[in-house]
Design an enzyme around this catalytic site. Structure first.
Site, PDB file in Angstrom:
ATOM      1  N   HIS B 363       0.841  -1.203   0.000  1.00 10.78           N
ATOM      2  CA  HIS B 363       0.000   0.000   0.000  1.00 10.78           C
ATOM      3  C   HIS B 363       0.877   1.254   0.000  1.00 10.78           C
ATOM      4  CE1 HIS B 363      -3.504   2.509   1.450  1.00 10.78           C
ATOM      5  NE2 HIS B 363      -2.483   3.251   1.915  1.00 10.78           N
ATOM      6  N   GLU B 364       1.864   1.269   0.884  1.00 13.20           N
ATOM      7  CA  GLU B 364       2.722   2.474   0.958  1.00 13.20           C
ATOM      8  C   GLU B 364       3.529   2.646  -0.320  1.00 13.20           C
ATOM      9  OE1 GLU B 364       2.016   4.427   3.161  1.00 13.20           O
ATOM     10  OE2 GLU B 364       0.904   3.055   4.466  1.00 13.20           O
ATOM     11  N   HIS B 367       1.687   4.228  -3.129  1.00  9.80           N
ATOM     12  CA  HIS B 367       1.648   5.691  -3.106  1.00  9.80           C
ATOM     13  C   HIS B 367       2.806   6.255  -3.939  1.00  9.80           C
ATOM     14  CE1 HIS B 367      -1.719   6.376  -0.507  1.00  9.80           C
ATOM     15  NE2 HIS B 367      -1.186   5.721   0.529  1.00  9.80           N
ATOM     16  N   TYR B 378      -4.034  14.542  -2.771  1.00 15.10           N
ATOM     17  CA  TYR B 378      -4.406  13.754  -1.600  1.00 15.10           C
ATOM     18  C   TYR B 378      -5.457  14.465  -0.767  1.00 15.10           C
ATOM     19  CZ  TYR B 378      -3.527  10.092   1.852  1.00 15.10           C
ATOM     20  OH  TYR B 378      -3.636   9.003   2.685  1.00 15.10           O
ATOM     21  N   GLU B 387      -5.938   6.718  -2.152  1.00 12.80           N
ATOM     22  CA  GLU B 387      -5.946   5.683  -1.120  1.00 12.80           C
ATOM     23  C   GLU B 387      -6.480   4.357  -1.669  1.00 12.80           C
ATOM     24  OE1 GLU B 387      -5.186   5.012   2.152  1.00 12.80           O
ATOM     25  OE2 GLU B 387      -3.801   6.671   1.818  1.00 12.80           O
ATOM     26  N   ASP B 450      -9.715  14.307   7.734  1.00 14.13           N
ATOM     27  CA  ASP B 450      -8.945  13.317   6.960  1.00 14.13           C
ATOM     28  C   ASP B 450      -8.874  13.723   5.481  1.00 14.13           C
ATOM     29  OD1 ASP B 450      -7.465  10.998   6.463  1.00 14.13           O
ATOM     30  OD2 ASP B 450      -9.267   9.796   6.121  1.00 14.13           O
ATOM     31  N   HIS B 455      -9.508   8.236   3.637  1.00 16.96           N
ATOM     32  CA  HIS B 455      -9.446   6.844   4.076  1.00 16.96           C
ATOM     33  C   HIS B 455     -10.829   6.219   4.220  1.00 16.96           C
ATOM     34  CE1 HIS B 455      -5.354   8.184   5.312  1.00 16.96           C
ATOM     35  NE2 HIS B 455      -5.044   6.948   4.934  1.00 16.96           N
TER      36      HIS B 455
END
Lengths: 310, 545
Positions: B363-364, B367, B378, B387, B450, B455
């Site tokens: 996931h990271e 990005h 974002y 996301e 957020d 998210h």
């Protein structure tokens, strides 16, 4: 490897001065037979020179029996040909040296396990033995009639060709293997055979003789055996390419058997030339790595060389 | 003695000589490829033969002693290395090593090359070669770094007269061989000594580690994949971590996670390092993508940015960022949270190292892919798509390497389920509402928290991705989707990858994402295909038109 032995024509014949024809032993005359009216054959005692046949007058032929014309010579009795095996070898022994080739040899399979990328890789090799030069010597002494005992020593040097298959672990994942295969050639192999041999002599013709021999043999081998697969790989490493094998020299030996036949032509009384075949077999367990391999030794050899009688 | 015995002796003597002459060379070595002869002489006859051969080659100038050193373990033993030369030029890789005991040779190992017939007069000067190598390496080369003229045995057979020079580049310690006549690059290889070790992951699973040996220490530097992949252990030094992330310092070898025997026990480092590599592999194998920027950008993982035992004394911001989080810091850098000490719970669960979940790592890294492609802003819908794309890649990587199932080390549609005990998750793609996230566009979060609910609202696209594969009924709309099936997940993965990375602009909306993925489906599988139908039904089911 095979060695030749030539027995001189003089030696096995009955003792005689050089240059004199051998006197062949005459077989006893065969018993004469006569046919009776009932058709049965019965033995007829041989006539003696001074005796008269019963029921006949002297000087007259008996009625009903053919007679040779007076004054004509009776044909000489046919000289029987003795069986060749009856030729008795009177020599003391023989020695021979030969050079030739090993034409066929038993192959073998071997397995090796080695580490690649923190996991066990496997190598399976199916080896075939090529044709190679062979050299040897044999010698023996006659011990009884045409029977000799002696020893043989032979060397062969051949190449091996390996059909190799292998499984190579993936560098990044456990239990993911790349299959590779290929051929590796030029691996060395050398054998030394030491044999105790019992040889039987037989005369085939006037100058042509033959030895048939067999016996136990110890065969030592020193050969290269594959221990690792050499390969190339590149990202993403899902395949690998076989480039060769790493080898280790391994030695070992085993007891087996050897047998063969050689035929020779005698050039002089003591020296001859000849050729023949020999088959030997033994097996040895060689251990180039943690995985032992049963290796067949020996094989079929043909060779030509010189022989000496004494 | 009978006259016949004399010829016998002569014949046997001849045989002995002939046999030795013919058989001895075969014992000396094994042919190790074209022109190469491997030497492993340890037995008496071989050693004597090679001893004599070495003397001849030294006399002929084919071997030159590099020096003799005393054995530091066995008294009386010494070791001499001899380099092979051809017409005064060293043959690269041609070398013999002779061990002696009191002057008596014990063994000879090495390899020599035969059949060399090249001219050793170079057309280029060493300075010319250094200039060429500098251009190839993209690095400046000082005057003290002089190229060496060597005969290079080529992999494909034959030899080349080359200049050899080892240069440290930004990514590699590379050895260059350039043709001494033409200046063309003949060979380049990395001199980083890479190796594969093993290590225990966070869940005590054994993984392979691609590492590099430096000064006898195994370091978490992956030299086997096209990009360099580093895993740094910041040893709980938060100040150093922050300084590095802010570009105030560069990390060095002492910061690299290391192990003495290549049997790694730092579970955080093992999983961070292995999963970074796996993610690269997924991107490459699935999409033919070469890393985050498609140019093999260096991937850097940071583990142990803080000390676990300090958890109770740190500000909540630090706790949330460096303990209970993982984040992509740009430039290919990932930071993995330290988790909490055993027995300490938050939200009713214990938290392990955040590198311990492959979907989190992927996931990271995803990005990073977004950074170098659509660069989705974002915040708001584009942020939610950002996301969602990371969740999609994270889950796809998980399915690529793990068996489907539930629990630790199993592939599923949960995010981060491997991080906590008892097993929990942050989000669900199959049922976003189970974690408080919308599964339908009509339920999207429209507030400002957020970054506009990036998210939360990611659940809408996540659920569309799930439905396109697995099929099913959206709980909000009640619409059914005929998915392509788990066996064809690759198709949907490619569609979303293509749509998100190739077609979306930075300020994309959900509607744009629908159009982009439909276009991708038609591009890849044709108009009217089952893939297009599944994607269309999925977006419709989640309320995106």
């Amino acid at each position: 490897m095979f060695t030749l032995a030539v027995a001189s024509e003089a030696a096995p014949a009955l003792a005689r001065p050089p240059g004199q024809q051998a006197v062949r032993p005459q077989p006893p005359p065969a018993p004469k037979t006569a046919t009776q009216p009932d058709g049965k054959a019965v033995a007829v005692p041989p006539q003696t020179g001074g005796g008269k046949p019963a029921g006949t007058q002297a000087g007259k032929p008996a009625p009903g029996r053919p007679q040779a014309p007076t004054g004509a010579k009776a044909p000489p009795p046919k000289k029987p040909v003795p069986p060749r095996t009856s030729k008795v070898w009177k020599g003391r022994g023989f020695a021979a040296v030969s050079a030739g080739a090993q034409l066929a040899a038993p192959g073998y399979t071997s397995t090796a396990v080695f580490k690649v990328h923190a996991e066990d890789a496997t190598l399976n090799a199916d080896a075939s033995i090529g044709i190679g030069p062979a050299f040897g010597a044999r010698g023996g002494v006659r011990v009884w009639k045409n029977l000799a005992v002696g020893a043989g020593l032979e060397f062969t040097s051949t190449d091996q060709t390996l059909d190799v298959t292998g499984r190579l672990p993936h560098p990044f994942q456990f239990n993911q293997y790349r299959e590779v295969d290929g051929t590796a050639s030029g691996l060395d192999r050398a054998e030394t055979l030491v044999a105790f041999e019992v040889s039987w002599y037989a005369a085939l013709a006037r100058r042509v003789d033959m030895f048939v021999f067999a016996g136990p043999a110890y065969i030592n081998v020193r050969q290269d055996m594959a221990t690792r697969i050499q390969f190339t790989e590149s990202y993403p490493y899902d395949t690998a390419a076989f480039t060769g094998v790493e080898t280790a020299p391994v030695s070992g030996g085993g007891i087996g058997v050897t047998a063969g036949v050689d035929v020779s032509y005698l050039v002089t009384k003591q020296f001859g030339i000849g050729g023949g075949v020999r088959y030997s077999y033994a097996s040895a367990t060689l251990k180039p790595s943690a995985q032992p391999a049963d290796v067949g030794l020996g094989g079929l050899q043909v060779a030509f060389g010189a022989r000496i009688l004494f | 003695m009978r006259p016949a015995q004399q010829p016998v002796r002569r014949a046997l003597a001849f045989l002995a000589v002939l046999s030795t002459a013919l058989l001895t060379p075969a014992h000396l070595s094994a042919q190790a490829g074209t022109g190469a002869r491997a030497v492993t002489a340890t037995a008496g006859r071989d050693v004597r033969a090679w001893d004599a051969q070495i003397s001849r080659m030294v006399r002929d100038g084919q071997l030159r002693s590099r020096g003799e050193q005393a054995d530091l373990i066995l008294e009386g033993r010494s070791h001499e290395r001899l380099d092979q030369f051809h017409q005064g030029v060293r043959v690269f890789g041609g070398e013999l090593v002779r061990q002696a005991d009191g002057g008596q040779t014990v063994s000879v190992f090495g390899s020599v090359y035969t059949g060399i017939r090249i001219d050793t007069d170079p057309a280029l000067s060493p300075q010319d070669a250094a200039t060429i190598v500098a251009a190839l390496a993209g690095a400046a080369i000082g005057p003290d770094l002089a190229p060496e003229l060597v005969v290079l045995p080529r992999d494909e057979g034959g030899y080349a007269l080359t200049y050899r020079l080892r240069v440290l580049t930004a990514e590699d310690l590379a050895v260059f061989f350039v043709d001494a006549g033409t200046g063309e690059l003949v060979l380049r290889y990395s001199d980083l000594q890479t190796t594969i070790g093993t290590g225990q992951g966070v869940h005590n699973d054994t993984k392979k580690m691609s590492t590099t040996v430096r000064n006898g220490t195994y370091m978490a530097i992956d030299g086997m994949r096209p990009p360099a992949i580093y895993t740094y252990d910041l040893k709980g030094n938060l100040a150093r971590t922050q300084a590095y992330l802010n570009g105030l310092l560069t990390l060095n070898d002492t910061d690299v996670a290391a192990d003495a025997d290549n049997q790694w026990s730092d579970t955080a480092a093992v999983d961070a390092h292995a999963y970074a590599g796996w993610t690269y592999d997924y991107l490459y194998k699935r999409f033919n993508r070469q890393g985050l920027d498609n140019r093999n950008l260096t991937m850097t993982s940071i583990v142990h940015p803080v000390r676990r035992e300090d958890w109770a004394s740190v500000p909540s911001s630090v706790l949330n960022l460096y303990y209970l989080n993982a984040f992509y810091a740009g430039r290919g850098i990932m930071v993995y949270g330290e988790g909490l000490p055993p027995g300490v719970t938050k939200g009713g669960r214990e938290w392990n190292y955040f590198s311990g979940a492959i979907d989190v790592v992927a996931h990271e890294l995803a990005h990073g892919v977004t950074d170098y492609t659509s660069d989705l802003i974002y915040r708001n819908e584009s942020g939610a798509l950002n996301e969602a794309f990371s969740d999609i890649i994270g889950t796809s990587v998980e399915y690529f390497f793990q068996q489907a199932g539930s629990g630790y080390l199993k592939a599923d549609y949960l995010l981060g389920e491997d991080l906590s005990a008892p097993s929990g998750a942050f989000r669900s793609m199959a049922n976003p509402q189970a974690y408080g996230d919308p599964d339908h566009y009509s339920k999207r979060y429209t507030g400002t928290a957020d970054n506009g609910g990036v998210h939360d609202n990611s659940g809408i696209a996540n659920h569309a991705f799930y439905l396109a594969i697995e099929g099913g009924v959206n709980r909000t709309s009640g619409l059914a989707v005929q998915g392509v099936g788990a066996a064809n997940r690759e198709k949907i993965e490619k569609v979303f990858y293509r749509g998100f990375t190739q077609f979306l602009p930075a300020n994309a909306t959900f509607s744009m994402a629908r159009a982009a993925t439909l276009q991708a489906a038609r591009d890849l599988y044709g108009a009217g295909s089952d893939v297009e139908r599944a994607v269309e039904q999925a977006w419709t089911a989640v309320g995106v038109s």
